[in-house]
Design a protein around this motif. Structure first.
Motif, PDB file in Angstrom:
ATOM      1  N   GLU A  50     -15.279 -10.732  -3.440  1.00 54.28           N
ATOM      2  CA  GLU A  50     -15.058  -9.533  -2.620  1.00 54.28           C
ATOM      3  C   GLU A  50     -13.608  -9.072  -2.660  1.00 54.28           C
ATOM      4  O   GLU A  50     -13.274  -8.032  -2.109  1.00 54.28           O
ATOM      5  N   GLU A  51     -12.754  -9.835  -3.322  1.00 55.76           N
ATOM      6  CA  GLU A  51     -11.344  -9.466  -3.461  1.00 55.76           C
ATOM      7  C   GLU A  51     -11.155  -8.875  -4.855  1.00 55.76           C
ATOM      8  O   GLU A  51     -11.416  -9.535  -5.854  1.00 55.76           O
ATOM      9  N   LEU A  86      -8.049  -8.614  -0.815  1.00 53.80           N
ATOM     10  CA  LEU A  86      -8.753  -7.386  -0.468  1.00 53.80           C
ATOM     11  C   LEU A  86      -7.837  -6.187  -0.708  1.00 53.80           C
ATOM     12  O   LEU A  86      -6.666  -6.200  -0.317  1.00 53.80           O
ATOM     13  N   CYS A  87      -8.370  -5.149  -1.326  1.00 56.00           N
ATOM     14  CA  CYS A  87      -7.568  -3.966  -1.658  1.00 56.00           C
ATOM     15  C   CYS A  87      -7.068  -3.237  -0.416  1.00 56.00           C
ATOM     16  O   CYS A  87      -6.041  -2.562  -0.463  1.00 56.00           O
ATOM     17  N   LYS A  88      -7.776  -3.374   0.699  1.00 59.56           N
ATOM     18  CA  LYS A  88      -7.359  -2.673   1.925  1.00 59.56           C
ATOM     19  C   LYS A  88      -6.226  -3.395   2.655  1.00 59.56           C
ATOM     20  O   LYS A  88      -5.581  -2.821   3.523  1.00 59.56           O
ATOM     21  N   ASP A  89      -5.975  -4.674   2.292  1.00 54.23           N
ATOM     22  CA  ASP A  89      -4.857  -5.398   2.906  1.00 54.23           C
ATOM     23  C   ASP A  89      -3.559  -4.660   2.587  1.00 54.23           C
ATOM     24  O   ASP A  89      -3.465  -3.942   1.591  1.00 54.23           O
TER      25      ASP A  89
END
Length: 186
Positions: A149-150, A170-173
């Protein structure tokens, strides 16, 4: 190099090339130029009369590229958009020498997004500039890439490791980032 040198260089360049002011391609180049304050060094290459190798002010120079190390934290997509606004892209790491240069300029307490991602989560890693992913020129931490999921990659120096390496996240981090652009030659 300080501001006086940059100013002198701009003046010398524009005086030397004053006939270009009437050239419409040159006018378009100046109008589209995002970085107007450059730091330049004289080069010995004969690149059709080009004798200056330049990077925007506050960028770092290595090989044929210029690098900007952000100090604010953003998501991967926001980081790439920020680089694009500066006529650059998230960094593409092609060699150990480049990786070493980058990590020498990074804060060990921070993590930095690079231009490598796996958008589909299928293990198909791709660079933002379409450079082919080269498994032999990677710097993954042991056990990475680890989580399906990363999909985005950071360079970090975790306290448990003795060296810098790549980690999926994670891309949203939100993390810092490094932008890269080709040097400007005058």
């Amino acid at each position: 190099m300080g501001g006086k040198y940059s100013y002198w260089l701009e003046q010398a360049f524009f005086q030397k090339n004053s006939q270009l002011f009437e050239d419409k391609n040159y006018k378009r180049f100046i109008k589209e130029m995002i970085h107007t304050n450059l730091e330049c060094v004289r080069i010995n290459l004969n690149m059709e009369g080009k004798v200056w190798s330049c990077c925007p002010k506050n960028w770092k120079s290595f090989s044929s590229s210029c690098y900007f190390f952000s100090t604010d934290a953003k998501s991967w997509n926001s980081s790439q958009e920020n680089c694009s606004r500066m006529a650059a892209h998230l960094v593409v790491i092609n060699s150990k020498e480049e990786q070493d240069f980058l990590t020498q300029n990074m804060d060990k307490t921070a993590a930095y997004f690079v231009g490598l991602s796996d958008p589909e989560g299928q293990g198909h890693w791709q660079w933002v500039d379409q450079t082919p992913y080269n498994q032999s020129a990677t710097f993954w931490h042991p056990g990475e890439p680890s989580h399906s999921e990363e999909h985005c990659v950071i360079v970090n120096h975790p306290s448990i490791s003795l060296q810098w390496g790549w980690n999926v996240i994670l891309c949203k981090d939100r993390h810092r980032s490094v932008c890269e652009m080709m040097k400007i030659y005058l």
